[in-house]
Write a protein that holds these residues in place. Sequence first.
Motif, PDB file in Angstrom:
ATOM      1  N   SER A 138      10.050  22.782  72.214  1.00  0.00           N
ATOM      2  CA  SER A 138       9.218  21.559  72.938  1.00  0.00           C
ATOM      3  C   SER A 138       7.980  21.369  72.209  1.00  0.00           C
ATOM      4  O   SER A 138       7.458  20.103  72.085  1.00  0.00           O
ATOM      5  N   LEU A 139       7.241  22.451  71.487  1.00  0.00           N
ATOM      6  CA  LEU A 139       6.319  22.153  70.768  1.00  0.00           C
ATOM      7  C   LEU A 139       6.402  21.032  69.575  1.00  0.00           C
ATOM      8  O   LEU A 139       5.673  20.237  69.158  1.00  0.00           O
ATOM      9  N   ARG A 140       7.745  21.337  69.107  1.00  0.00           N
ATOM     10  CA  ARG A 140       8.248  20.358  67.707  1.00  0.00           C
ATOM     11  C   ARG A 140       8.049  18.936  68.439  1.00  0.00           C
ATOM     12  O   ARG A 140       7.578  18.049  67.469  1.00  0.00           O
ATOM     13  N   ILE A 141       8.797  18.758  69.535  1.00  0.00           N
ATOM     14  CA  ILE A 141       8.732  17.450  69.999  1.00  0.00           C
ATOM     15  C   ILE A 141       7.232  16.818  70.707  1.00  0.00           C
ATOM     16  O   ILE A 141       7.110  15.876  70.224  1.00  0.00           O
ATOM     17  N   LEU A 142       6.960  17.837  70.902  1.00  0.00           N
ATOM     18  CA  LEU A 142       5.235  17.292  71.535  1.00  0.00           C
ATOM     19  C   LEU A 142       4.147  17.229  70.187  1.00  0.00           C
ATOM     20  O   LEU A 142       3.410  16.183  70.371  1.00  0.00           O
ATOM     21  N   MET A 143       4.308  17.977  69.179  1.00  0.00           N
ATOM     22  CA  MET A 143       3.341  17.761  68.020  1.00  0.00           C
ATOM     23  C   MET A 143       4.237  17.756  66.724  1.00  0.00           C
ATOM     24  O   MET A 143       4.462  19.001  65.963  1.00  0.00           O
ATOM     25  N   PRO A 144       4.891  16.779  66.394  1.00  0.00           N
ATOM     26  CA  PRO A 144       5.970  16.681  65.187  1.00  0.00           C
ATOM     27  C   PRO A 144       5.575  17.292  63.978  1.00  0.00           C
ATOM     28  O   PRO A 144       6.384  17.508  63.354  1.00  0.00           O
ATOM     29  N   ASP A 145       4.401  17.038  63.521  1.00  0.00           N
ATOM     30  CA  ASP A 145       3.998  17.178  62.192  1.00  0.00           C
ATOM     31  C   ASP A 145       3.149  18.700  62.020  1.00  0.00           C
ATOM     32  O   ASP A 145       2.603  18.596  60.942  1.00  0.00           O
ATOM     33  N   ILE A 146       3.164  19.495  62.972  1.00  0.00           N
ATOM     34  CA  ILE A 146       2.401  20.628  62.595  1.00  0.00           C
ATOM     35  C   ILE A 146       3.366  21.584  61.944  1.00  0.00           C
ATOM     36  O   ILE A 146       4.453  21.350  61.889  1.00  0.00           O
ATOM     37  N   ASN A 147       2.769  22.564  61.486  1.00  0.00           N
ATOM     38  CA  ASN A 147       3.605  23.955  60.969  1.00  0.00           C
ATOM     39  C   ASN A 147       3.713  24.855  62.343  1.00  0.00           C
ATOM     40  O   ASN A 147       2.703  25.045  62.804  1.00  0.00           O
ATOM     41  N   ILE A 148       5.013  25.170  62.363  1.00  0.00           N
ATOM     42  CA  ILE A 148       5.474  26.130  63.198  1.00  0.00           C
ATOM     43  C   ILE A 148       6.112  27.391  62.631  1.00  0.00           C
ATOM     44  O   ILE A 148       7.028  27.300  61.904  1.00  0.00           O
ATOM     45  N   ALA A 149       5.577  28.734  63.108  1.00  0.00           N
ATOM     46  CA  ALA A 149       6.140  29.860  62.303  1.00  0.00           C
ATOM     47  C   ALA A 149       7.448  30.326  63.206  1.00  0.00           C
ATOM     48  O   ALA A 149       7.437  30.159  64.420  1.00  0.00           O
ATOM     49  N   ALA A 150       8.416  30.911  62.218  1.00  0.00           N
ATOM     50  CA  ALA A 150       9.334  31.612  63.231  1.00  0.00           C
ATOM     51  C   ALA A 150       9.144  32.988  63.267  1.00  0.00           C
ATOM     52  O   ALA A 150       9.119  33.700  62.022  1.00  0.00           O
ATOM     53  N   ALA A 151       8.442  33.480  64.472  1.00  0.00           N
ATOM     54  CA  ALA A 151       7.983  34.887  64.492  1.00  0.00           C
ATOM     55  C   ALA A 151       8.891  35.910  64.221  1.00  0.00           C
ATOM     56  O   ALA A 151      10.002  35.849  64.278  1.00  0.00           O
ATOM     57  N   THR A 152       8.174  36.945  63.635  1.00  0.00           N
ATOM     58  CA  THR A 152       9.184  38.133  63.314  1.00  0.00           C
ATOM     59  C   THR A 152       9.624  38.873  64.358  1.00  0.00           C
ATOM     60  O   THR A 152      11.037  39.290  64.516  1.00  0.00           O
ATOM     61  N   ALA A 153       8.893  38.522  65.572  1.00  0.00           N
ATOM     62  CA  ALA A 153       9.400  39.212  67.004  1.00  0.00           C
ATOM     63  C   ALA A 153      10.789  38.670  67.553  1.00  0.00           C
ATOM     64  O   ALA A 153      11.368  39.373  68.101  1.00  0.00           O
ATOM     65  N   LEU A 154      11.046  37.536  67.094  1.00  0.00           N
ATOM     66  CA  LEU A 154      12.246  37.041  67.423  1.00  0.00           C
ATOM     67  C   LEU A 154      13.462  37.608  66.751  1.00  0.00           C
ATOM     68  O   LEU A 154      14.287  37.995  67.531  1.00  0.00           O
ATOM     69  N   GLN A 155      13.281  38.263  65.533  1.00  0.00           N
ATOM     70  CA  GLN A 155      14.223  38.939  64.978  1.00  0.00           C
ATOM     71  C   GLN A 155      14.264  40.523  65.595  1.00  0.00           C
ATOM     72  O   GLN A 155      15.440  41.039  65.422  1.00  0.00           O
ATOM     73  N   ALA A 156      13.271  40.725  66.212  1.00  0.00           N
ATOM     74  CA  ALA A 156      13.691  42.139  66.941  1.00  0.00           C
ATOM     75  C   ALA A 156      14.666  42.142  68.148  1.00  0.00           C
ATOM     76  O   ALA A 156      15.171  43.060  68.828  1.00  0.00           O
ATOM     77  N   ILE A 157      14.810  40.940  68.682  1.00  0.00           N
ATOM     78  CA  ILE A 157      15.942  40.811  69.739  1.00  0.00           C
ATOM     79  C   ILE A 157      17.168  40.211  69.201  1.00  0.00           C
ATOM     80  O   ILE A 157      18.011  41.009  69.816  1.00  0.00           O
ATOM     81  N   ASP A 158      17.088  39.364  68.233  1.00  0.00           N
ATOM     82  CA  ASP A 158      18.387  38.540  67.805  1.00  0.00           C
ATOM     83  C   ASP A 158      18.205  38.906  66.358  1.00  0.00           C
ATOM     84  O   ASP A 158      17.338  38.257  65.584  1.00  0.00           O
TER      85      ASP A 158
END
Length: 362
Positions: A265-285
């Motif tokens: 949703s943030l990518r669609i809302l703010m298409p040209d910013i930098n968004i990090a793939a947080a490490t915590a995502l990998q703690a789940i999947d």
Amino acid sequence: MKGTTDIPFHKTLSFEELTCMVAAEGTERKSLLIEAGRVQEEYVGKNVFFRGLIEFSNYCTKNCYYCGIRKDNKNIERYDIADEDILAAARFAYKNRYGSLVLQSGERSDDKFVERISRLLRGIKKLSNGELGITISLGEQTRETYKEWFKAGAHRYLLRIESSDEELYYKIHPRDAKHDFQTRLNCLYTLKELGYQTGTGVMIGLPFQNYEHLAKDLLFMKELDIDMCGMGPYIEHHDTPLYEYRDQLWPLQRRFEVALNMIASLRILMPDINIAAATALQAIDPMGREKALKCGANVIMPNITPTANRKNYLLYENKPCTDEGADDCTNCLNVRIQMAGREVGYGEWGDSLHFHSNRGRR
Ligand code: 5AD
Ligand code: SF4
Ligand code: FES
């Protein structure tokens, strides 16, 4: 949400629309993630930027209710990596053409600490001939400190708001002068004013949090006109006060899904910013970060902290890569990024396009 073709494009998303997007499930959710991937390729391309992450100390003067390295947690061993080892990690990042690195630690603001950071920033600039970009993530500081660090070479700052809803903020932080919501906001304004590329973010799936809170967080980021964002799922830690509420949380899998919805949703809302793939995502999947790279995230932070210290920087449980070395994470991420159909932007600072397109207006 009525379906992808109906997703109104960036800048025009309302609170109601965002709430639906954040809460999306099933086929609607799939369409959202695909649309975000499309917007990502259109605006920022396939490039993914590395930020070598050095978690150089877990001493912290604060007591956030969710965090495993909070001051009152006596069950962890505290560490502070020597300057020469931090510089060696920076040299590794430079040699491996990372483009930039992130210095992160628990929050401290004593003079000795402030001076030390300035010294390190100058050292890193020097050893990389001014080529390594430096992001710092060192919490709330005075305007003077932020200014001094900017002068010493830091040009990006990450300060997560954690939640933009004041009431929720005080449910996850002590209500005292050291954890003041307004101070945190003011810090973000100051960082922007001083010329930092400014990043913020939130945790997703906190106790007491609902989809409306998260939609509000997205509008907050838009309003603040951030350049970068790092956000990930909340993961409970047994040595923290919030652990008591673990039975009220969304299941881990749902927290993960909603975290990806937020990124998309943030990518669609703010298409040209930098968004990090947080490490915590990998703690789940195990493929969590790669999934994020396909639906909006374009920055990844390989851990380059010396391995001996990694086990003690446990903000949350099940944190990945605590046994790996910097080389392992680099190689591993190379493969993973390619699997996600993305390319590593080696040797580039990878500044947010948003920051540069906005420069004249600040
Ligand atoms: N789960 C997920 N993220 C956490 N952080 C701290 N504790 C947790 C947790 N239990 C995040 C905060 C902080 C960042 C450094 O780590 O958002 O800003
Ligand atoms: Fe300290 Fe940051 Fe953890 Fe809060 S979230 S206790 S400031 S390290
Ligand atoms: Fe650290 Fe894969 S990213 S081992």
